[in-house]
Design an enzyme around this catalytic site. Sequence first.
Site, short mmCIF file in Angstrom:
data_model
loop_
_atom_site.label_atom_id
_atom_site.label_comp_id
_atom_site.label_asym_id
_atom_site.label_seq_id
_atom_site.Cartn_x
_atom_site.Cartn_y
_atom_site.Cartn_z
N GLY A 251 9.92 -10.80 -23.84
CA GLY A 251 9.53 -11.14 -25.22
C GLY A 251 10.18 -12.43 -25.71
N GLU A 268 6.37 -6.11 -28.83
CA GLU A 268 6.79 -4.70 -28.74
C GLU A 268 7.74 -4.61 -27.56
OE1 GLU A 268 6.03 -2.41 -30.85
OE2 GLU A 268 4.30 -3.24 -31.89
N CYS A 302 9.74 3.42 -24.08
CA CYS A 302 10.47 2.48 -24.94
C CYS A 302 11.21 3.24 -26.02
CB CYS A 302 9.51 1.48 -25.55
SG CYS A 302 8.11 2.25 -26.35
P1 NAD Z 1 8.43 -6.33 -18.23
O1 NAD Z 1 8.97 -7.13 -19.35
O2 NAD Z 1 9.03 -6.49 -16.90
O3 NAD Z 1 6.86 -6.63 -18.06
C1 NAD Z 1 5.95 -6.40 -19.10
C2 NAD Z 1 4.75 -7.30 -18.93
O4 NAD Z 1 5.13 -8.66 -19.20
C3 NAD Z 1 4.15 -7.31 -17.52
O5 NAD Z 1 2.76 -7.31 -17.62
C4 NAD Z 1 4.67 -8.61 -16.95
O6 NAD Z 1 3.86 -9.14 -15.93
C5 NAD Z 1 4.65 -9.50 -18.17
N1 NAD Z 1 5.53 -10.68 -18.11
C6 NAD Z 1 6.76 -10.75 -17.59
N2 NAD Z 1 7.26 -12.00 -17.75
C7 NAD Z 1 6.32 -12.71 -18.41
C8 NAD Z 1 6.24 -14.06 -18.88
N3 NAD Z 1 7.24 -14.92 -18.69
N4 NAD Z 1 5.12 -14.45 -19.53
C9 NAD Z 1 4.12 -13.59 -19.76
N5 NAD Z 1 4.12 -12.30 -19.31
C10 NAD Z 1 5.22 -11.87 -18.65
O7 NAD Z 1 8.49 -4.78 -18.69
P2 NAD Z 1 8.24 -3.45 -17.84
O8 NAD Z 1 9.36 -3.24 -16.88
O9 NAD Z 1 6.84 -3.42 -17.36
O10 NAD Z 1 8.31 -2.33 -19.00
C11 NAD Z 1 9.49 -1.77 -19.48
C12 NAD Z 1 9.96 -2.46 -20.75
O11 NAD Z 1 8.92 -2.45 -21.73
C13 NAD Z 1 11.13 -1.74 -21.41
O12 NAD Z 1 12.01 -2.71 -21.88
C14 NAD Z 1 10.47 -0.99 -22.55
O13 NAD Z 1 11.34 -0.66 -23.61
C15 NAD Z 1 9.42 -1.95 -22.97
N6 NAD Z 1 8.34 -1.29 -23.71
C16 NAD Z 1 8.28 -1.48 -25.06
C17 NAD Z 1 7.31 -0.84 -25.81
C18 NAD Z 1 7.25 -1.00 -27.30
O14 NAD Z 1 6.22 -0.67 -27.87
N7 NAD Z 1 8.28 -1.49 -27.96
C19 NAD Z 1 6.36 -0.01 -25.17
C20 NAD Z 1 6.44 0.14 -23.79
C21 NAD Z 1 7.45 -0.52 -23.07
#
Ligand code: NAD
Length: 516
Positions: A251, A268, A302
Amino acid sequence: MATKSEAGIVHKPVAQEVADLLQSLGVPEASWHGGTRAARSPITGEITAHVVEAEASAVSGAVARSVAAFEAWRTVPAPRRGELVRLLGEELRAHKTALGRLVTLEAGKIVSEGLGEVQEMIDICDFAVGLSRQLYGLTIASERPGHRMMETWHPVGPVGIITAFNFPVAVWSWNAALALVCGNSVLWKPSEKTPLTALAVQALFERAVTAFGGAPEGLSQLLIGGAEVGAALTDDVRVPVISATGSTRMGRIVGERVARRFGRSILELGGNNAAIVCPSADLDLTLRGIAFAAMGTAGQRCTSLRRLIVNESVYDTLVPRLAKAYASVSIGDPREAGTLIGPLIDAEAYEGMQKALETARAAGGRIHGGERVRADAAADAYYVRPAIVELDEQIDVVKHETFAPILYVLRVGGLPEAIKLHNDVPQGLSSSIFTSDLREAETFVSAEGSDCGIANVNIGPSGAEIGGAFGGEKETGGGRESGSDAWKAYMRRATNTINYSRQLPLAQGVSFDVEG
Ligand code: NAD
């Protein structure tokens, strides 16, 4: 290879079951057979398919198609747009069992949670259909005679949706159902860890489009690939809204890049959710609330409960009971009826968990559980016993989100101390208090209580309903999705002033008379 579980149940080979499900869901074989990205099941660690990926260079063409689709779709009346989302909900109802099963096979969720995730998609479709007749604006009193002011809401453009592995399909639907009734097109970059469920949802969407008749081509597109595909979407100025769900690390990158081009982001991100247990808490209810929130989904929500702040008067009663529940909870193949805890998503998640436990142990933490179980069943599948870590203070490792079933337990005196500890982390997603005292409950949900986007009383922090706005503060990113007025983030607001008089009075009494 067929596998036999500890319970003696013989399961079909995962890859075979995945192939059968993809076929029954109408996913074209060319999209998951012979591609370059391996799809894997955390249940056995085996490779289940090879999906065809989008190159980052293909994103631009997809966005161009999305812009064209948007330009047509925005002129379709909103209740008619709602009809497409209603048909999507019908497809999801008809294929709930198959899609829920695929969620289990690809994300490792137990059967009821896999089905629950699809139910959540159905619920948000219903919500969005109703919303399609309620995209209301305000009328505002004008200070000028013969003038009327109003606020109108318009479709904003293609919406980019980036999703995490742990809710592989529901998060897309929270965004897409709203974005579509609001008159936008959507582009979805799912987690690279869960491409198959995304393909299945796309196939169901295409069926809904066929039943609808006349939706523009490219209205909802899928872009399977890694972070570089997400980055290309993030940087494209033709995509005014990026909704990104995932880690705070991701994020931080996405938020900055979208801001640089003055786009809007709905972030999120990670949580570090706590529950406070007060002296008057109903401990039976509290125990069940904690168990689901902390151990459910193997701690990979999350909103999973990660910190338990317990009043000293009930600590020695509650914590041993909790440790007993942790020691006996059933861990295993998520396809089996008695299983409550399925696998972690992959080796990285397991290593992250062990590292956090080592750090806590070195700092004097007293650890119950946390060990790998069933390691002999499959080398690349990671099943763990959820861990409780008793700590004397909220040390640094507690302030980070470890995406695994670790519950840090802290002993406190009164409520002010508990709330201070509760809010003393960088994240602000979800929170709970367990109490029978009205004053304590109201304080927790008041301005001086929890600083999270979600604050609950006598239920755990996880398992939100779609009717409320979902999201959190601080490093959780500030975004809101799903219910309430979250739809406004997917629209462009215009303030209109209409002069129906024969005069031209200026606001604030300004005069500017010209001859002519
Ligand atoms: P992650 O951050 O590794 O990946 C999430 C998504 O982001 C993937 O599709 C990935 O390919 C993409 N991504 C990664 N780097 C990017 C970049 N530089 N530019 C654009 N896209 C990019 O997360 P994860 O391991 O898949 O999921 C777990 C995490 O997600 C935990 O931290 C969890 O708390 C969070 N989460 C939050 C919510 C919420 O609503 N707050 C809901 C579900 C999961």
